[in-house]
Design a protein around this motif. Structure first.
Motif, PDB file in Angstrom:
ATOM      1  N   UNK A   8       0.837  -1.204   0.000  1.00 30.11           N
ATOM      2  CA  UNK A   8       0.000   0.000   0.000  1.00 30.11           C
ATOM      3  C   UNK A   8       0.873   1.256   0.000  1.00 30.11           C
ATOM      4  N   UNK A   9       0.224   2.393   0.046  1.00 34.28           N
ATOM      5  CA  UNK A   9       0.913   3.682   0.124  1.00 34.28           C
ATOM      6  C   UNK A   9       0.945   4.229   1.558  1.00 34.28           C
ATOM      7  N   UNK A  10       0.500   3.413   2.527  1.00 34.27           N
ATOM      8  CA  UNK A  10       0.414   3.833   3.925  1.00 34.27           C
ATOM      9  C   UNK A  10       1.308   2.970   4.807  1.00 34.27           C
ATOM     10  N   UNK A  11       1.934   3.584   5.800  1.00 34.31           N
ATOM     11  CA  UNK A  11       2.673   2.834   6.813  1.00 34.31           C
ATOM     12  C   UNK A  11       1.671   2.150   7.733  1.00 34.31           C
ATOM     13  N   UNK A  12       1.957   0.902   8.125  1.00 38.00           N
ATOM     14  CA  UNK A  12       1.045   0.163   9.002  1.00 38.00           C
ATOM     15  C   UNK A  12       1.849  -0.724   9.951  1.00 38.00           C
ATOM     16  N   UNK A  13       1.310  -0.905  11.147  1.00 40.23           N
ATOM     17  CA  UNK A  13       1.934  -1.779  12.139  1.00 40.23           C
ATOM     18  C   UNK A  13       1.107  -3.049  12.287  1.00 40.23           C
ATOM     19  N   UNK A  14       1.789  -4.191  12.248  1.00 39.35           N
ATOM     20  CA  UNK A  14       1.132  -5.475  12.478  1.00 39.35           C
ATOM     21  C   UNK A  14       0.954  -5.611  13.986  1.00 39.35           C
ATOM     22  N   UNK A  15      -0.294  -5.662  14.449  1.00 39.58           N
ATOM     23  CA  UNK A  15      -0.534  -5.688  15.889  1.00 39.58           C
ATOM     24  C   UNK A  15      -0.982  -7.056  16.413  1.00 39.58           C
ATOM     25  N   UNK A  16      -1.619  -7.869  15.557  1.00 37.77           N
ATOM     26  CA  UNK A  16      -2.043  -9.192  16.016  1.00 37.77           C
ATOM     27  C   UNK A  16      -2.248 -10.121  14.832  1.00 37.77           C
ATOM     28  N   UNK A  17      -2.433 -11.399  15.165  1.00 36.97           N
ATOM     29  CA  UNK A  17      -2.669 -12.389  14.124  1.00 36.97           C
ATOM     30  C   UNK A  17      -3.622 -13.450  14.644  1.00 36.97           C
ATOM     31  N   UNK A  18      -4.326 -14.070  13.691  1.00 34.22           N
ATOM     32  CA  UNK A  18      -5.252 -15.166  13.991  1.00 34.22           C
ATOM     33  C   UNK A  18      -5.098 -16.191  12.886  1.00 34.22           C
ATOM     34  N   UNK A  19      -4.980 -17.450  13.263  1.00 27.65           N
ATOM     35  CA  UNK A  19      -4.861 -18.499  12.260  1.00 27.65           C
ATOM     36  C   UNK A  19      -5.651 -19.731  12.649  1.00 27.65           C
ATOM     37  N   UNK A  20      -6.087 -20.476  11.650  1.00 32.56           N
ATOM     38  CA  UNK A  20      -6.763 -21.744  11.863  1.00 32.56           C
ATOM     39  C   UNK A  20      -5.927 -22.827  11.195  1.00 32.56           C
ATOM     40  N   UNK A  21      -5.450 -23.763  12.011  1.00 41.13           N
ATOM     41  CA  UNK A  21      -4.629 -24.878  11.537  1.00 41.13           C
ATOM     42  C   UNK A  21      -5.522 -26.111  11.461  1.00 41.13           C
ATOM     43  N   UNK A  22      -5.531 -26.747  10.315  1.00 40.60           N
ATOM     44  CA  UNK A  22      -6.331 -27.961  10.118  1.00 40.60           C
ATOM     45  C   UNK A  22      -5.374 -29.070   9.722  1.00 40.60           C
ATOM     46  N   UNK A  23      -5.346 -30.174  10.503  1.00 39.67           N
ATOM     47  CA  UNK A  23      -4.471 -31.287  10.125  1.00 39.67           C
ATOM     48  C   UNK A  23      -5.267 -32.380   9.424  1.00 39.67           C
ATOM     49  N   UNK A  24      -4.552 -33.306   8.816  1.00 34.88           N
ATOM     50  CA  UNK A  24      -5.205 -34.307   7.962  1.00 34.88           C
ATOM     51  C   UNK A  24      -5.999 -35.356   8.728  1.00 34.88           C
ATOM     52  N   UNK A  25      -5.935 -35.358  10.069  1.00 33.42           N
ATOM     53  CA  UNK A  25      -6.775 -36.270  10.847  1.00 33.42           C
ATOM     54  C   UNK A  25      -8.038 -35.559  11.347  1.00 33.42           C
ATOM     55  N   UNK A  26      -8.272 -34.331  10.855  1.00 30.34           N
ATOM     56  CA  UNK A  26      -9.507 -33.621  11.155  1.00 30.34           C
ATOM     57  C   UNK A  26      -9.475 -32.740  12.375  1.00 30.34           C
ATOM     58  N   UNK A  27      -8.317 -32.526  12.954  1.00 29.82           N
ATOM     59  CA  UNK A  27      -8.225 -31.677  14.141  1.00 29.82           C
ATOM     60  C   UNK A  27      -7.977 -30.228  13.724  1.00 29.82           C
ATOM     61  N   UNK A  28      -8.775 -29.298  14.267  1.00 33.04           N
ATOM     62  CA  UNK A  28      -8.612 -27.874  14.014  1.00 33.04           C
ATOM     63  C   UNK A  28      -8.079 -27.196  15.271  1.00 33.04           C
ATOM     64  N   UNK A  29      -7.123 -26.303  15.083  1.00 29.64           N
ATOM     65  CA  UNK A  29      -6.551 -25.549  16.188  1.00 29.64           C
ATOM     66  C   UNK A  29      -6.528 -24.077  15.795  1.00 29.64           C
ATOM     67  N   UNK A  30      -7.074 -23.230  16.649  1.00 29.20           N
ATOM     68  CA  UNK A  30      -7.042 -21.795  16.394  1.00 29.20           C
ATOM     69  C   UNK A  30      -5.910 -21.175  17.208  1.00 29.20           C
ATOM     70  N   UNK A  31      -5.128 -20.324  16.571  1.00 29.47           N
ATOM     71  CA  UNK A  31      -4.055 -19.610  17.251  1.00 29.47           C
ATOM     72  C   UNK A  31      -4.292 -18.111  17.091  1.00 29.47           C
ATOM     73  N   UNK A  32      -4.124 -17.383  18.186  1.00 29.96           N
ATOM     74  CA  UNK A  32      -4.289 -15.933  18.178  1.00 29.96           C
ATOM     75  C   UNK A  32      -3.221 -15.330  19.066  1.00 29.96           C
TER      76      UNK A  32
END
Length: 97
Positions: A8-32
């Motif tokens: 972009x044309x604007x300065x920005x700070x990364x303040x947080x993250x959220x992710x959803x991990x799905x493994x091949x045995x069907x387990x979902x894990x949310x990380x924040x």
């Protein structure tokens, strides 16, 4: 290895993250959490931030997606989507070999 680029044309700070991990045995894990690997980098236009990360999988493969939350210098917050990517666990060589 993760690479984030401010296109972009604007300065920005990364303040947080959220992710959803799905493994091949069907387990979902949310990380924040705040920032990434203990940092909340400020990215000026055209700048890049790279870091190394990992996750624990209950199987040999899976996928992940999510979002980063940024705040611009003028205080406006926005989400940047993390497109789905494949996770493939590397097996350590057998100690007996």
């Amino acid at each position: 290895s993760v690479r984030i680029e401010n296109v972009s044309q604007e300065t920005a700070q990364l303040v947080s993250r959220r992710g959803l991990i799905h493994d091949s045995v069907g387990r979902d894990t949310e990380v924040e959490g705040e920032g990434v690997v203990g940092e909340q980098p400020v990215l000026a236009p055209g700048r890049v931030h790279e870091y190394q990360s990992f996750c624990v999988l209950q199987s040999g493969s899976g996928h992940m997606d999510g979002s980063y939350r940024f705040v611009r210098a003028d205080g406006i917050a926005f989400e940047a989507q993390i497109p789905r990517f494949i996770l493939d666990a590397e097996q350590a060589p057998d100690a007996a070999s």
